[in-house]
Design a protein around this motif. Structure first.
Motif, short mmCIF file in Angstrom:
data_model
loop_
_atom_site.label_atom_id
_atom_site.label_comp_id
_atom_site.label_asym_id
_atom_site.label_seq_id
_atom_site.Cartn_x
_atom_site.Cartn_y
_atom_site.Cartn_z
N ASP A 142 -3.47 16.93 -7.36
CA ASP A 142 -3.86 15.78 -6.40
C ASP A 142 -5.18 15.02 -6.76
O ASP A 142 -5.58 14.11 -5.69
N GLU A 143 -5.93 15.37 -7.75
CA GLU A 143 -7.10 14.57 -8.06
C GLU A 143 -6.84 13.31 -8.93
O GLU A 143 -7.81 12.66 -9.19
N ILE A 144 -5.57 13.10 -9.16
CA ILE A 144 -5.45 11.90 -9.84
C ILE A 144 -5.57 10.61 -9.20
O ILE A 144 -4.79 10.59 -7.89
N LEU A 145 -6.27 9.58 -9.57
CA LEU A 145 -6.65 8.51 -8.98
C LEU A 145 -6.06 7.04 -9.80
O LEU A 145 -5.86 7.21 -10.79
N ILE A 146 -6.20 6.12 -8.78
CA ILE A 146 -6.31 4.71 -9.54
C ILE A 146 -7.60 4.11 -9.66
O ILE A 146 -8.46 4.12 -8.78
N ASP A 147 -8.07 3.46 -10.96
CA ASP A 147 -9.15 2.97 -11.03
C ASP A 147 -9.11 1.38 -10.65
O ASP A 147 -8.38 0.59 -11.18
N GLU A 148 -9.56 1.10 -9.28
CA GLU A 148 -9.65 -0.17 -8.64
C GLU A 148 -10.24 -1.07 -9.69
O GLU A 148 -9.81 -2.39 -9.51
N ARG B 207 0.85 -0.94 0.13
CA ARG B 207 -0.08 -0.04 0.07
C ARG B 207 0.97 1.15 0.02
O ARG B 207 0.60 2.13 -0.51
N GLU B 208 1.92 1.17 0.71
CA GLU B 208 2.81 2.40 0.77
C GLU B 208 3.94 2.67 -0.63
O GLU B 208 3.65 3.73 -1.01
N ALA B 209 3.89 1.28 -1.34
CA ALA B 209 4.53 1.57 -2.47
C ALA B 209 3.40 2.25 -3.72
O ALA B 209 3.88 3.04 -4.53
N ILE B 210 2.46 1.81 -3.52
CA ILE B 210 1.26 2.35 -4.52
C ILE B 210 1.29 3.79 -4.17
O ILE B 210 1.19 4.63 -5.29
N ALA B 211 1.16 4.03 -2.92
CA ALA B 211 1.06 5.43 -2.57
C ALA B 211 2.10 6.39 -2.98
O ALA B 211 1.75 7.46 -3.42
N HIS B 212 3.26 5.74 -2.91
CA HIS B 212 4.30 6.60 -3.27
C HIS B 212 4.40 6.76 -4.82
O HIS B 212 4.83 7.89 -5.20
N ILE B 213 4.19 5.81 -5.50
CA ILE B 213 4.13 6.07 -6.92
C ILE B 213 2.92 7.18 -7.23
O ILE B 213 3.28 7.82 -8.22
N LEU B 214 1.92 7.04 -6.75
CA LEU B 214 0.74 8.02 -6.98
C LEU B 214 1.09 9.35 -6.59
O LEU B 214 0.91 10.32 -7.31
N GLU B 215 1.87 9.46 -5.57
CA GLU B 215 2.13 10.83 -4.92
C GLU B 215 3.11 11.34 -6.12
O GLU B 215 2.77 12.55 -5.95
N PHE B 216 3.98 10.57 -6.42
CA PHE B 216 5.08 11.00 -7.40
C PHE B 216 4.17 11.43 -8.67
O PHE B 216 4.71 12.63 -9.08
N ILE B 217 3.27 10.78 -9.29
CA ILE B 217 2.87 11.22 -10.46
C ILE B 217 1.84 12.21 -10.15
O ILE B 217 1.96 13.32 -11.11
N ARG B 218 1.33 12.42 -9.25
CA ARG B 218 0.36 13.72 -8.63
C ARG B 218 1.35 14.92 -8.52
O ARG B 218 0.85 15.99 -9.00
#
Length: 317
Positions: A155-161, A138-149
């Motif tokens: 900060d509105e960029i999301l992952i489609d579950e 979960r931390e790795a996913i959040a880190h990647i998403l934070e980098f892209i944002r």
């Protein structure tokens, strides 16, 4: 033929004309039906967005419509992994074109579990595993998403579950790649955990406008704008651009370099991030794919753009 610096109005005219030509095209390729969540995307969609060194966005078509970036994410995770591991990353993944389909397992056996480059699936899984080695999933996913944002400034960029689950349910070949590399010691985490992070990074949803914004650090030598906030070193940015030029479109990479002449990374969601170094970051999207899995119309649109602007890296500047 190389051209002088284009005015905003001239660039806007070029972008508008290309979007109109793409809207009229009847041969749009085929959507990636093997991923159920992507099979229902309207193939008539098209978007083109450009970010200039001054930070201005010039866009046309469905530039604000979100789509699954899929393998375009590999450019961002490569940046994250290089920032985390530095040059040591290259002991786990090569830097050469593969010449094989993006999900091929053949070369892995010949090359002792070391993927040919970071942009084929095996290479991207190894890169994801390198990132995961310092985090919980979960931390790795959040880190990647934070980098892209951060790179996109949004900060509105999301992952489609739903897309992530769809890929996991059908990703048998990716599971084989991960387990094969685990056997050679090049995947060090539990393969299921590495694949979970990998599927989530591919399920990031962005618009062409957001994608163009996120690619600025590759266009401007590691910075968000010329002389602006630094994201990665200039050396790392140039390394990623070199790999995008030679490997960013799987076994269509040579054709893309020949026709477009810009570093680019494609995804089976129909998106392409392209970079005109020092000049622009470009996001383009059309969901129909060509025979090698790259967006048919986005590839054509970028060829037109490079030709009409003189932005090819092979043109005299």
């Amino acid at each position: 033929m190389a051209k002088s610096v284009l005015s905003t109005s001239a660039l806007r005219t070029i972008v508008t004309e290309i979007a109109a030509e793409m809207a009229a095209s009847e041969d749009r390729g085929n959507v990636a039906a093997y991923i159920p969540e992507l099979a229902c995307i309207d193939p008539h969609r098209f978007a083109l967005a450009i970010v200039t060194p001054e930070g201005e966005v010039i866009a046309a078509g469905d530039a604000d419509m979100p789509f699954s970036i899929q393998s375009v994410s590999k450019a961002f995770t490569l940046a994250v992994a290089l920032g985390q591991m530095g040059e040591a990353l290259w002991t786990r993944v090569g830097r050469e074109p593969s010449g094989d389909p993006f999900n091929s397992i053949v070369q892995l056996e010949h090359e002792q579990g070391i993927p040919r480059n970071p942009f084929i699936n095996a290479g991207a899984i190894a890169v994801t595993d390198a990132i995961l080695s310092g985090y919980e999933p979960r931390e790795a996913i959040a880190h990647i998403l934070e980098f892209i944002r951060y790179t996109a400034g949004d900060d509105e960029i999301l992952i489609d579950e739903n897309v992530a689950r769809s890929e996991e349910a059908t990703g048998f070949r990716n599971a084989a790649l991960a387990n094969f590399m685990r056997d050679f010691g090049n995947v060090t985490c539990e393969p299921a955990m590495t694949l979970g992070v990998y599927y989530h990074q591919c399920a990031v949803v962005m618009s062409a406008r957001q994608l163009a914004m996120a690619g600025r650090f590759l266009a401007f030598d590691g910075c968000l704008r010329p002389g602006g906030s630094r994201v990665i070193s200039g050396r790392m940015a140039r390394q990623i651009n070199a790999l995008m030029l030679t490997c960013g479109h799987y076994d269509g990479s040579g054709e893309f370099a020949f026709r477009v002449g810009l570093p680019g990374k494609s995804g089976v969601g129909g998106g392409i991030l392209a970079v005109a170094p020092g000049r622009a970051s470009i996001g383009c999207w059309s969901p129909g794919l060509n025979a090698v899995g790259n967006s048919k119309l986005a590839s054509l649109a970028l060829e037109m753009l490079a030709d009409r602007t003189g932005w090819s890296v092979f043109a005299p500047h």
